[in-house]
Motif scaffolding. Structure first.
Motif, PDB file in Angstrom:
ATOM      1  N   ARG A 169      -2.080  -4.258   7.290  1.00  0.00           N
ATOM      2  CA  ARG A 169      -2.429  -5.069   5.683  1.00  0.00           C
ATOM      3  C   ARG A 169      -1.000  -5.418   4.841  1.00  0.00           C
TER       4      ARG A 169
ATOM      5  N   ARG B  57     -11.183 -14.697  -3.725  1.00  0.00           N
ATOM      6  CA  ARG B  57      -9.521 -14.070  -5.326  1.00  0.00           C
ATOM      7  C   ARG B  57      -9.636 -15.158  -6.290  1.00  0.00           C
TER       8      ARG B  57
ATOM      9  N   ALA C  15      -9.573 -10.646   1.232  1.00  0.00           N
ATOM     10  CA  ALA C  15      -8.746 -10.623   0.614  1.00  0.00           C
ATOM     11  C   ALA C  15      -8.350 -12.084   0.945  1.00  0.00           C
TER      12      ALA C  15
ATOM     13  N   GLY D 102      -1.672  -4.261  -7.911  1.00  0.00           N
ATOM     14  CA  GLY D 102      -2.217  -4.963  -7.261  1.00  0.00           C
ATOM     15  C   GLY D 102      -1.245  -5.898  -6.067  1.00  0.00           C
ATOM     16  N   ARG D 103      -1.444  -6.682  -5.819  1.00  0.00           N
ATOM     17  CA  ARG D 103      -1.071  -8.091  -5.033  1.00  0.00           C
ATOM     18  C   ARG D 103      -0.216  -8.664  -5.744  1.00  0.00           C
ATOM     19  N   ASP D 104      -0.998  -9.344  -6.476  1.00  0.00           N
ATOM     20  CA  ASP D 104      -0.782 -11.122  -7.369  1.00  0.00           C
ATOM     21  C   ASP D 104      -0.661 -10.956  -8.568  1.00  0.00           C
ATOM     22  N   THR D 105      -0.918  -9.299  -9.678  1.00  0.00           N
ATOM     23  CA  THR D 105      -0.873  -9.279 -10.733  1.00  0.00           C
ATOM     24  C   THR D 105      -0.270  -9.694 -11.524  1.00  0.00           C
TER      25      THR D 105
ATOM     26  N   ARG E  20     -11.984  -4.143  -2.414  1.00  0.00           N
ATOM     27  CA  ARG E  20     -12.932  -2.889  -1.825  1.00  0.00           C
ATOM     28  C   ARG E  20     -13.943  -2.957  -2.164  1.00  0.00           C
TER      29      ARG E  20
ATOM     30  N   LYS F  81       2.415   2.293  -6.757  1.00  0.00           N
ATOM     31  CA  LYS F  81       1.459   1.817  -7.982  1.00  0.00           C
ATOM     32  C   LYS F  81       0.495   2.610  -8.823  1.00  0.00           C
TER      33      LYS F  81
ATOM     34  N   SER G 255       1.021  -1.343  -0.115  1.00  0.00           N
ATOM     35  CA  SER G 255       0.107   0.333  -0.112  1.00  0.00           C
ATOM     36  C   SER G 255       0.999   1.134  -0.047  1.00  0.00           C
TER      37      SER G 255
ATOM     38  N   ASP H 294      -0.939  -9.297   4.213  1.00  0.00           N
ATOM     39  CA  ASP H 294      -1.016  -8.914   2.825  1.00  0.00           C
ATOM     40  C   ASP H 294       0.121 -10.112   2.560  1.00  0.00           C
TER      41      ASP H 294
ATOM     42  N   ARG I 255     -13.052   3.523   0.155  1.00  0.00           N
ATOM     43  CA  ARG I 255     -11.230   3.988   1.170  1.00  0.00           C
ATOM     44  C   ARG I 255     -11.698   4.625   2.108  1.00  0.00           C
TER      45      ARG I 255
ATOM     46  N   GLY J  16      -6.677  -3.243  -6.466  1.00  0.00           N
ATOM     47  CA  GLY J  16      -7.510  -3.181  -4.621  1.00  0.00           C
ATOM     48  C   GLY J  16      -9.129  -2.588  -5.058  1.00  0.00           C
TER      49      GLY J  16
ATOM     50  N   ILE K 169     -10.449  -4.943   4.715  1.00  0.00           N
ATOM     51  CA  ILE K 169     -10.571  -5.682   3.968  1.00  0.00           C
ATOM     52  C   ILE K 169      -9.289  -7.561   3.611  1.00  0.00           C
ATOM     53  N   SER K 170      -8.413  -7.137   4.765  1.00  0.00           N
ATOM     54  CA  SER K 170      -7.069  -8.487   4.418  1.00  0.00           C
ATOM     55  C   SER K 170      -7.945  -9.739   5.103  1.00  0.00           C
TER      56      SER K 170
HETATM   57  O1   DC Z   1      -4.003  -1.310  -3.457  1.00  0.00           O
HETATM   58  P1   DC Z   1      -4.867  -1.497  -2.174  1.00  0.00           P
HETATM   59  O2   DC Z   1      -4.157  -0.331  -0.909  1.00  0.00           O
HETATM   60  O3   DC Z   1      -6.289  -1.320  -2.528  1.00  0.00           O
HETATM   61  O4   DC Z   1      -5.477  -2.690  -1.890  1.00  0.00           O
HETATM   62  C1   DC Z   1      -5.995  -3.192  -0.826  1.00  0.00           C
HETATM   63  C2   DC Z   1      -5.993  -4.323  -0.409  1.00  0.00           C
HETATM   64  O5   DC Z   1      -7.074  -4.941  -1.219  1.00  0.00           O
HETATM   65  C3   DC Z   1      -4.403  -5.151   0.016  1.00  0.00           C
HETATM   66  O6   DC Z   1      -5.130  -4.839   1.594  1.00  0.00           O
HETATM   67  C4   DC Z   1      -5.174  -6.263   0.016  1.00  0.00           C
HETATM   68  C5   DC Z   1      -5.820  -6.224  -1.334  1.00  0.00           C
HETATM   69  N1   DC Z   1      -5.486  -6.737  -2.486  1.00  0.00           N
HETATM   70  C6   DC Z   1      -4.875  -7.573  -2.922  1.00  0.00           C
HETATM   71  O7   DC Z   1      -5.418  -8.966  -1.659  1.00  0.00           O
HETATM   72  N2   DC Z   1      -4.889  -8.698  -3.944  1.00  0.00           N
HETATM   73  C7   DC Z   1      -5.248  -7.255  -4.780  1.00  0.00           C
HETATM   74  N3   DC Z   1      -4.462  -8.028  -6.578  1.00  0.00           N
HETATM   75  C8   DC Z   1      -5.180  -5.925  -4.645  1.00  0.00           C
HETATM   76  C9   DC Z   1      -5.046  -5.780  -3.354  1.00  0.00           C
END
Ligand code: DC
Length: 214
Positions: free
Chosen positions: A172, A101, A95, A121-124, A36, A13, A9, A176, A83, A32, A91-92
């Motif tokens: 987070r 997912r 997610a 994101g986190r896993d793109t 959300r 990005k 976060s 994450d 937001r 993300g 959210i965690s």
């Molecule tokens: O990018 P962001 O802060 O808006 O993302 C919010 C939450 O969403 C983040 O803490 C983890 C989850 N997330 C995820 O698990 N996988 C993603 N590809 C994008 C976000």
């Protein structure tokens, strides 16, 4: 063409992805925002976030659309609502569920299959598009990331203090990076950019140089 940017976060990005999308005339997908929206739906409909089965059942009632820079839940613009700090707090958990997912990754792949996109994101780069044309991983210190989130929040009229934001980010980050399904990792082959001391322009140029090979 598919370009992915992963990272924690506040690592820059979305700011960079939006500019690159314009420059290359491709679409931007904020993954993300999709997590959300799901979290927002669950809270609004008083669905027990800790009950994985109830969460899974609710997914079929959720339709997500992007129009320009706004995100819609079942045709209602929720760009600002997603937001809120209440979303960050929950959210965690949402997610972490593989059903959530799978639901969102499928949508993300469908979007990326029919057009050129840059997504963040986190896993793109690790899960959604492991064979993306270009993969990036952004990082910066937690202090710098909290400052950026603080400034971004003000655009949405959210007035949490920097200290609160820092604590929320640290929490987070931990969740994450340590969840079972698709934790935040540096994707194989990703270009890692620690951008704490870089300006947005420098960061954009660094990415564009790699993508345009200039
Ligand atoms: O990018 P962001 O802060 O808006 O993302 C919010 C939450 O969403 C983040 O803490 C983890 C989850 N997330 C995820 O698990 N996988 C993603 N590809 C994008 C976000």
């Amino acid at each position: 063409m598919v370009i992915t940017i992963d990272g924690p976060s506040g690592s820059g990005k979305s700011t960079v992805a939006k500019i690159i999308a314009k420059d290359l005339n491709i679409s931007y997908l904020d993954t993300g925002a999709m997590y959300r929206v799901v979290t927002y739906y669950l809270l609004e409909n008083k669905i027990e976030i800790n009950d994985q089965e109830s969460v899974s059942k609710a997914l079929s009632n959720i339709k997500i659309n992007f129009v320009n820079q706004d995100v819609y839940l079942n045709d209602i613009n929720v760009s600002k609502e997603i937001r809120a700090e209440e979303i960050n707090l929950n959210i965690s958990q949402v997610a972490s569920y593989f059903q959530v997912r799978n639901f969102l990754v499928k949508m993300q792949r469908e979007i990326g299959q029919v057009q050129s996109i840059i997504l963040d994101g986190r896993d793109t780069g690790s899960v959604v598009f492991p064979s993306a044309d270009y993969k990036f991983y952004f990082d910066a210190s937690v202090e710098i990331r909290a400052q950026r989130r603080f400034e971004q929040n003000q655009e949405y009229g959210i007035l949490d203090s920097k200290e609160e934001i820092k604590k929320s980010i640290q929490r987070r980050d931990y969740l994450d990076c340590n969840r079972e399904h698709s934790p935040l990792v540096i994707p194989e082959g990703a270009i890692v950019i620690d951008n704490g001391l870089m300006t947005v322009q420098d960061l954009v140029q660094t990415v564009l140089r790699k993508v345009k090979k200039i």
